[in-house]
Scaffold this motif. Structure first.
Motif, mmCIF file in Angstrom:
data_model
loop_
_atom_site.group_PDB
_atom_site.id
_atom_site.type_symbol
_atom_site.label_atom_id
_atom_site.label_comp_id
_atom_site.label_asym_id
_atom_site.label_seq_id
_atom_site.Cartn_x
_atom_site.Cartn_y
_atom_site.Cartn_z
ATOM 1 N N THR A 1 60.894 50.902 21.934
ATOM 2 C CA THR A 1 61.801 49.888 22.738
ATOM 3 C C THR A 1 61.608 50.125 24.391
ATOM 4 O O THR A 1 61.603 51.211 24.020
ATOM 5 N N ARG A 2 61.300 49.062 25.274
ATOM 6 C CA ARG A 2 61.093 48.717 26.252
ATOM 7 C C ARG A 2 61.956 48.484 26.871
ATOM 8 O O ARG A 2 62.009 47.050 26.995
ATOM 9 N N LEU A 3 62.205 49.719 27.520
ATOM 10 C CA LEU A 3 63.836 48.400 28.504
ATOM 11 C C LEU A 3 64.084 48.845 29.811
ATOM 12 O O LEU A 3 63.629 49.811 30.492
ATOM 13 N N LEU A 4 64.700 48.116 30.352
ATOM 14 C CA LEU A 4 64.852 48.565 31.941
ATOM 15 C C LEU A 4 66.153 47.968 31.731
ATOM 16 O O LEU A 4 66.678 47.604 32.272
ATOM 17 N N ILE A 5 67.422 48.858 32.820
ATOM 18 C CA ILE A 5 68.204 48.279 33.119
ATOM 19 C C ILE A 5 68.863 48.296 34.790
ATOM 20 O O ILE A 5 67.607 48.785 35.569
ATOM 21 N N VAL A 6 69.642 47.691 35.606
ATOM 22 C CA VAL A 6 69.995 47.397 37.074
ATOM 23 C C VAL A 6 71.175 47.057 36.574
ATOM 24 O O VAL A 6 71.638 46.390 35.751
ATOM 25 N N GLY A 7 71.291 47.564 38.375
ATOM 26 C CA GLY A 7 73.274 47.480 37.889
ATOM 27 C C GLY A 7 72.979 47.986 39.954
ATOM 28 O O GLY A 7 72.676 48.978 40.101
ATOM 29 N N PRO A 8 74.665 46.979 40.397
ATOM 30 C CA PRO A 8 75.044 47.904 41.717
ATOM 31 C C PRO A 8 75.106 48.817 41.512
ATOM 32 O O PRO A 8 75.982 49.636 40.614
ATOM 33 N N PRO A 9 75.529 50.213 42.653
ATOM 34 C CA PRO A 9 76.188 51.272 42.885
ATOM 35 C C PRO A 9 77.736 51.583 42.437
ATOM 36 O O PRO A 9 78.460 50.004 42.399
ATOM 37 N N GLY A 10 77.639 51.476 41.258
ATOM 38 C CA GLY A 10 78.819 52.108 40.329
ATOM 39 C C GLY A 10 79.641 51.681 39.498
ATOM 40 O O GLY A 10 80.214 50.843 39.522
ATOM 41 N N ALA A 11 78.488 50.475 39.106
ATOM 42 C CA ALA A 11 78.535 49.366 37.841
ATOM 43 C C ALA A 11 78.502 50.723 36.725
ATOM 44 O O ALA A 11 78.323 50.706 35.621
ATOM 45 N N GLY A 12 78.451 51.858 36.499
ATOM 46 C CA GLY A 12 78.122 52.693 35.387
ATOM 47 C C GLY A 12 76.754 52.858 34.544
ATOM 48 O O GLY A 12 76.144 52.619 34.198
ATOM 49 N N LYS A 13 75.745 52.432 35.438
ATOM 50 C CA LYS A 13 74.441 52.273 34.771
ATOM 51 C C LYS A 13 73.875 53.742 34.572
ATOM 52 O O LYS A 13 73.322 53.899 33.754
ATOM 53 N N GLY A 14 74.228 54.864 35.265
ATOM 54 C CA GLY A 14 73.740 56.606 34.699
ATOM 55 C C GLY A 14 73.932 56.602 33.781
ATOM 56 O O GLY A 14 73.827 56.786 32.478
ATOM 57 N N THR A 15 75.772 56.102 33.601
ATOM 58 C CA THR A 15 76.568 56.360 31.860
ATOM 59 C C THR A 15 76.056 55.558 30.947
ATOM 60 O O THR A 15 75.574 55.732 29.507
ATOM 61 N N GLN A 16 75.979 54.476 31.085
ATOM 62 C CA GLN A 16 75.174 53.735 30.079
ATOM 63 C C GLN A 16 73.398 53.822 30.289
ATOM 64 O O GLN A 16 73.156 53.621 28.637
ATOM 65 N N SER A 17 72.757 54.753 30.737
ATOM 66 C CA SER A 17 71.477 54.378 30.763
ATOM 67 C C SER A 17 71.162 55.924 29.666
ATOM 68 O O SER A 17 70.393 55.871 29.057
ATOM 69 N N ALA A 18 72.112 56.997 29.680
ATOM 70 C CA ALA A 18 72.983 57.801 28.777
ATOM 71 C C ALA A 18 72.586 57.535 27.592
ATOM 72 O O ALA A 18 72.358 58.089 26.787
#
Length: 201
Positions: A2-19
């Motif tokens: 699975t090859r994914l890319l995640i984008v989102g504004p600062p503060g949108a919880g990207k780090g949490t969802q990435s983990a």
């Protein structure tokens, strides 16, 4: 695979969802910020170049960023999939990544876009700044970062939307709810975490 890319504004919880995504799919989280820091810490030739640029307050050029990401994607743990975070950031990087993956007979499976109301994100970040005693993190500074993000990423998001890769997810709300929305969006594209993925994660 699975090859994914995640984008989102600062503060949108990207780090949490990435983990959560990396654990669910058993793939590495490849963040350009982490790659830069690791190369600087290990004093690799590329790291030395990056440090000089960053210390001067300049942006790391596409050619150098591309070289660092290419090197990271060649590592063993990224051969069977990955989650990219913070790259690509320019249309040139989008084109480079596409060629790089095509050369390996690969392609991105999906681009997860965390969407969040700017006023709500600003309020969330301002509250966090006050709680952490970061007085310099003013509403004006936070809004500026949001605007820079929107300006930089909108051309990339348009490209991935046109290619049918974009999975738009409401990034606000309970962490589990957001994770469920991401899983549903990926499932709609036929992307599921297998038992093997979960065991590897």
């Amino acid at each position: 695979m699975t090859r994914l890319l995640i984008v989102g504004p600062p503060g949108a919880g990207k780090g949490t969802q990435s983990a959560r995504l990396t654990e669910t799919f058993g793939i590495p989280d490849i963040s350009t910020g982490d790659i830069f820091r690791a190369n600087i810490r290990e004093q690799t030739p590329l790291g030395v170049q990056v440090k000089a640029i960053v210390d001067a307050g300049d942006y790391v050029p596409d050619t150098l960023t591309n070289a660092l990401v290419s090197s990271r994607l060649d590592e063993e743990d990224a051969r069977d999939g990955f989650l990219l975070d913070g790259y690509p950031r320019t249309l040139e990087q989008v084109a480079y990544l596409e060629q790089l993956l095509a050369g390996k007979g690969q392609a991105l499976d999906a681009v997860i876009q965390l969407v969040a109301d700017q006023d709500e994100v600003v309020a969330r970040l301002r509250k966090r700044a006050i709680e952490q005693g970061r007085a310099d993190d003013t509403e004006e500074a936070i809004r500026h970062r949001q605007e820079v993000y929107a300006r930089e990423t909108s051309p990339l998001i348009a490209v991935y939307r046109d290619r049918g890769l974009l999975v738009e997810v409401d990034g606000l709300g309970d962490i589990d709810e957001v994770s469920d929305r991401i899983a549903e969006g990926l499932a709609a594209r036929g992307i599921f975490a297998t038992q093997d993925d979960a065991a590897a994660g």
